[in-house]
Design an enzyme around this catalytic site. Structure first.
Site, PDB file in Angstrom:
ATOM      1  CG  PHE A  25      -5.850   3.986  -5.268  1.00 55.76           C
ATOM      2  CD1 PHE A  25      -6.404   2.797  -4.818  1.00 55.76           C
ATOM      3  CD2 PHE A  25      -6.109   4.384  -6.573  1.00 55.76           C
ATOM      4  CE1 PHE A  25      -7.196   2.021  -5.641  1.00 55.76           C
ATOM      5  CE2 PHE A  25      -6.900   3.620  -7.406  1.00 55.76           C
ATOM      6  CZ  PHE A  25      -7.454   2.437  -6.945  1.00 55.76           C
ATOM      7  CG  ASP A  26      -2.182   6.466   1.567  1.00 56.20           C
ATOM      8  OD1 ASP A  26      -1.408   7.376   1.216  1.00 56.20           O
ATOM      9  OD2 ASP A  26      -1.985   5.756   2.560  1.00 56.20           O
ATOM     10  N   GLY A  27      -0.847   5.886  -1.010  1.00 56.22           N
ATOM     11  CA  GLY A  27       0.267   5.097  -1.528  1.00 56.22           C
ATOM     12  C   GLY A  27       0.716   4.001  -0.591  1.00 56.22           C
ATOM     13  CG  ASP A  77      -2.340   3.102   5.628  1.00 55.10           C
ATOM     14  OD1 ASP A  77      -1.510   2.819   6.514  1.00 55.10           O
ATOM     15  OD2 ASP A  77      -2.251   4.125   4.925  1.00 55.10           O
ATOM     16  CG  PHE A 131      -9.683   2.488  -1.669  1.00 61.05           C
ATOM     17  CD1 PHE A 131     -10.553   1.612  -1.044  1.00 61.05           C
ATOM     18  CD2 PHE A 131      -9.913   2.794  -3.010  1.00 61.05           C
ATOM     19  CE1 PHE A 131     -11.625   1.055  -1.723  1.00 61.05           C
ATOM     20  CE2 PHE A 131     -10.979   2.242  -3.697  1.00 61.05           C
ATOM     21  CZ  PHE A 131     -11.833   1.370  -3.055  1.00 61.05           C
TER      22      PHE A 131
END
Length: 298
Positions: free
Chosen positions: A161-163, A274, A272
């Protein structure tokens, strides 16, 4: 057939995200839905090959056993019901258990996420993903050009995951966009003890945490935070996860380095992020999905 419960991880997924229907999709996009339906019917006995999110789905379903169904995968698709027959048959042929499906024949299916109690929605359709995110569901557009997941970890679900704007809100990202890196680092240092607000994928991370705790010894979950943050902004991210009482197995604070090669080494079943530049770069190495939320997607 089991009912949905709060502790079950329900993954809603489009047929294109799960199976390789790209050849058939080109027929559909040519403007001839009847030809598309005919092609799917002609190939009814021909199982579709695994798609980009197949490895993730197959491994999550491996958390189920004869006594407990901890994960359910539901097809949520713009496909027509006739094409849906091939989707279910492809599931059986590929030895993944799929019992439920919603087929909307061209209409947006996201409104069915609520009655499904979905904890994750994966689709190749950008509009459906945006609507799902706006409605409060963890959702990502699957990059169909992604490479397939590797097979080095058959007994581990590996998710990265991105943060900011994924696990966390885009609050800090807005500071960066407005004031640059120095303002961002200063802001995050000053607020290091203040947890970041929730991002769209916190519910999915929580669901994975519960699945790990209640799951089977035969399968494990390994998670990674892969972020452009660097020290001193790393501390707020770590403390936020501690505040949630959730840990990740690996954390990469890359300070702007390209994420793709680090992800290639981690070998996730899915990543994932954004920001399109990060997702596009990651897709060269791993299955990747775009989370179209936050200030960078405005």
């Amino acid at each position: 057939m089991s009912v949905f419960t709060d502790d079950k991880l329900v993954v809603a997924i489009s047929s294109r995200a799960l199976f390789d229907f790209e050849e058939e999709n080109r027929i559909f996009e040519s403007g001839n839905p009847q030809a598309y339906m005919a092609a799917q019917l002609e190939r009814l006995e021909q199982p579709a090959r695994p798609g980009i999110a197949f490895s993730l789905v197959r491994k999550l379903l491996a958390f189920n056993d004869a006594s407990t169904e901890r994960v359910e995968v539901v097809i949520l698709s713009r496909n027509d019901p006739v094409s849906g027959m091939r989707v279910f048959r492809s599931g059986r042929a590929n030895e993944i258990r799929i019992e439920r499906g919603v087929f909307t024949q061209g209409r947006s299916p996201f409104r069915y996420l609520k009655p499904l109690q979905a904890k994750l929605f994966l689709s190749a359709n950008a509009d459906d993903v945006r609507e799902a995110l706006a409605a409060g569901f963890p959702a990502a557009r699957v990059l169909m050009e992604s490479v397939l997941a590797g097979d080095n970890y058959p007994n581990e679900v590996r998710i990265a995951f991105d943060g900011d704007a994924v696990l966390f809100s885009d609050q800090a990202e807005r500071v960066f966009q407005d004031g640059g890196l120095d303002a961002f680092q200063r802001h995050e240092s000053e607020k290091a003890l203040q947890p970041l607000p929730d991002g769209p994928f916190k519910p999915f991370l929580q669901a994975l945490h519960r699945l790990q705790a209640s799951g089977t010894p035969a399968m494990k979950i390994r998670t990674a935070l892969v972020t452009a943050r660097s020290a001193p902004a790393h501390e707020r991210a770590i403390r936020t996860l501690m505040h949630w009482n959730i840990h990740v197995d690996e954390a990469m604070f890359l300070g702007g380095l390209p994420k793709g090669e680090f992800l290639r080494e981690f070998e996730p079943d899915f990543f994932f992020d954004d920001q399109t530049r990060h997702v596009d770069q990651a897709a060269r190495h791993v299955p990747a999905g775009h989370v179209a939320g936050g200030i960078t997607n405005g």
